[in-house]
Design a protein around this motif. Sequence first.
Motif, short mmCIF file in Angstrom:
data_model
loop_
_atom_site.label_atom_id
_atom_site.label_comp_id
_atom_site.label_asym_id
_atom_site.label_seq_id
_atom_site.Cartn_x
_atom_site.Cartn_y
_atom_site.Cartn_z
N MET A 207 0.84 -1.19 0.02
CA MET A 207 0.08 -0.04 0.15
C MET A 207 0.98 1.15 0.05
SD MET A 207 -1.46 0.12 4.01
CE MET A 207 -2.12 -1.43 3.76
N THR A 208 0.17 2.34 -0.22
CA THR A 208 1.09 3.55 -0.29
C THR A 208 1.09 4.39 1.00
OG1 THR A 208 -1.08 5.07 -1.15
CG2 THR A 208 0.53 3.94 -2.78
N CYS A 209 1.89 5.20 1.23
CA CYS A 209 1.70 6.12 2.51
C CYS A 209 0.33 6.72 2.71
CB CYS A 209 3.05 7.04 2.60
SG CYS A 209 4.31 6.25 3.05
N GLN A 210 -0.17 7.15 1.66
CA GLN A 210 -1.29 7.88 1.56
C GLN A 210 -2.54 6.84 2.05
OE1 GLN A 210 -2.81 9.54 -2.20
NE2 GLN A 210 -4.47 10.54 -1.17
N GLN A 211 -2.32 5.70 1.46
CA GLN A 211 -3.40 4.59 1.89
C GLN A 211 -3.52 4.21 3.44
OE1 GLN A 211 -2.35 1.70 -1.16
NE2 GLN A 211 -4.22 2.48 -2.47
N LEU A 212 -1.89 4.07 3.86
CA LEU A 212 -1.85 3.66 5.27
C LEU A 212 -2.07 4.95 6.27
CD1 LEU A 212 -0.46 2.11 7.71
CD2 LEU A 212 1.57 3.27 7.13
N GLY A 213 -2.08 6.27 5.86
CA GLY A 213 -2.33 7.30 6.62
C GLY A 213 -3.76 7.25 6.80
N GLY A 214 -4.71 7.03 5.65
CA GLY A 214 -5.86 6.81 5.74
C GLY A 214 -6.35 5.75 6.81
N ARG A 239 8.19 4.24 1.36
CA ARG A 239 8.66 4.62 2.39
C ARG A 239 9.20 6.11 2.62
NH1 ARG A 239 7.88 0.33 5.72
NH2 ARG A 239 9.13 1.52 7.27
N GLU A 240 9.70 6.62 1.58
CA GLU A 240 10.20 7.98 1.61
C GLU A 240 9.07 8.70 1.81
OE1 GLU A 240 9.04 7.12 -2.84
OE2 GLU A 240 10.10 6.06 -1.17
N ASN A 241 7.85 8.62 2.05
CA ASN A 241 6.86 9.37 2.27
C ASN A 241 6.19 9.38 3.58
OD1 ASN A 241 6.77 10.94 -0.22
ND2 ASN A 241 5.74 9.26 -1.21
N LEU A 242 6.84 8.24 4.35
CA LEU A 242 6.39 8.07 5.85
C LEU A 242 6.49 9.09 6.80
CD1 LEU A 242 7.64 4.36 6.53
CD2 LEU A 242 5.45 5.10 6.58
N THR A 260 9.36 6.16 15.60
CA THR A 260 10.22 5.19 16.12
C THR A 260 9.64 3.95 15.81
OG1 THR A 260 10.99 6.53 18.18
CG2 THR A 260 11.06 3.97 18.28
N ILE A 261 8.18 4.00 15.66
CA ILE A 261 7.48 2.86 15.20
C ILE A 261 7.96 2.07 13.67
CG2 ILE A 261 5.46 1.86 14.74
CD1 ILE A 261 4.12 3.27 17.04
N VAL A 262 8.09 3.08 12.85
CA VAL A 262 8.36 2.88 11.62
C VAL A 262 9.78 3.00 11.42
CG1 VAL A 262 6.16 3.92 10.76
CG2 VAL A 262 8.09 5.24 10.63
N GLY A 263 10.85 3.29 12.35
CA GLY A 263 12.07 3.10 11.99
C GLY A 263 12.62 4.42 11.70
N LEU A 264 12.06 5.60 11.72
CA LEU A 264 12.43 7.02 11.27
C LEU A 264 13.19 7.73 12.63
CD1 LEU A 264 9.61 8.29 9.08
CD2 LEU A 264 12.05 7.25 8.26
N PRO A 265 14.38 8.27 12.37
CA PRO A 265 14.93 9.02 13.40
C PRO A 265 13.95 10.41 13.73
CG PRO A 265 16.00 9.72 11.21
CD PRO A 265 14.91 8.65 10.95
#
Length: 266
Positions: A207-214, A239-242, A260-265
């Motif tokens: 899925m895309t970040c937009q779909q996950l965000g929804g 994932r660059e749009n997370l 932190t959950i998705v592994g971003l600083p």
Amino acid sequence: MFQLLKISIALILASVVVSCGGATDEHGNGFAPKNRLKWTSIPSEFNPRVEDVSLNTQNLEAIKMNIFGFIADVEVAYSADIPEGEGYLRLFTVSKNGGSFGRIDHRNSGNTLNLNSYGSYACNIRIKDGAITSLDGGCYVRMQVYLPKGAEIEVYNVGTLISKRFQPMSLSDFLTAIDKASFDSDKFPLIEDFLNSYVQTGKKPSMTCQQLGGVVKDFMRTEAKYTALRKLHFAVTDRENLSAMIDDVFSYYDRPKARTIVGLPN
């Protein structure tokens, strides 16, 4: 109206008396009821009858059945004797004092075969220890869908999957279901069903970040949003749009934990 009410009452009675259990049937598929009717022992006064309805299964991905809402004893079986692209629905009926079983309509919708019933049907039956103790009218007592051995066709009866799963839940169906669910407690089982459908078929959802965000935004409580994010973020393809998605969905103070959950600083 009276006839419809009579049908509904009869269906409820049959469903309650002949309930499904948790034992795997003799074909290794679906579930057989604990109180299955012993077909070979039915007295002739109950007019036991078996009818086969031919099915064209060429290029099918799913068969969806709803024969007057019958759910008591339905199963899927496979046979090497059935040619590829063929199959049949086997109907077991009993009757006393007459009975009407309506008719079954075949209708294809893309790669899905829909089997629906029409006409009048009134069933009043009681079964104990595998034997009929009372019967009035005509009743379906068992249904079997026979398919070619190795056929990867999902079979649903009254909306419930009764065969193995061969196709994962589509993303569009999942997103629609999430959108229709009213409460967080209703949404989490949908996520589990979505993910399990991919586990069962050996595939990975995307899925895309937009779909996950929804999806995440559909949850009311912050902790529920975190849980949904934790379960689904692995499926994101962009994932660059997370980071931008998290900024959009979470409040300022909730963003560090989400990152932190998705592994971003942070």
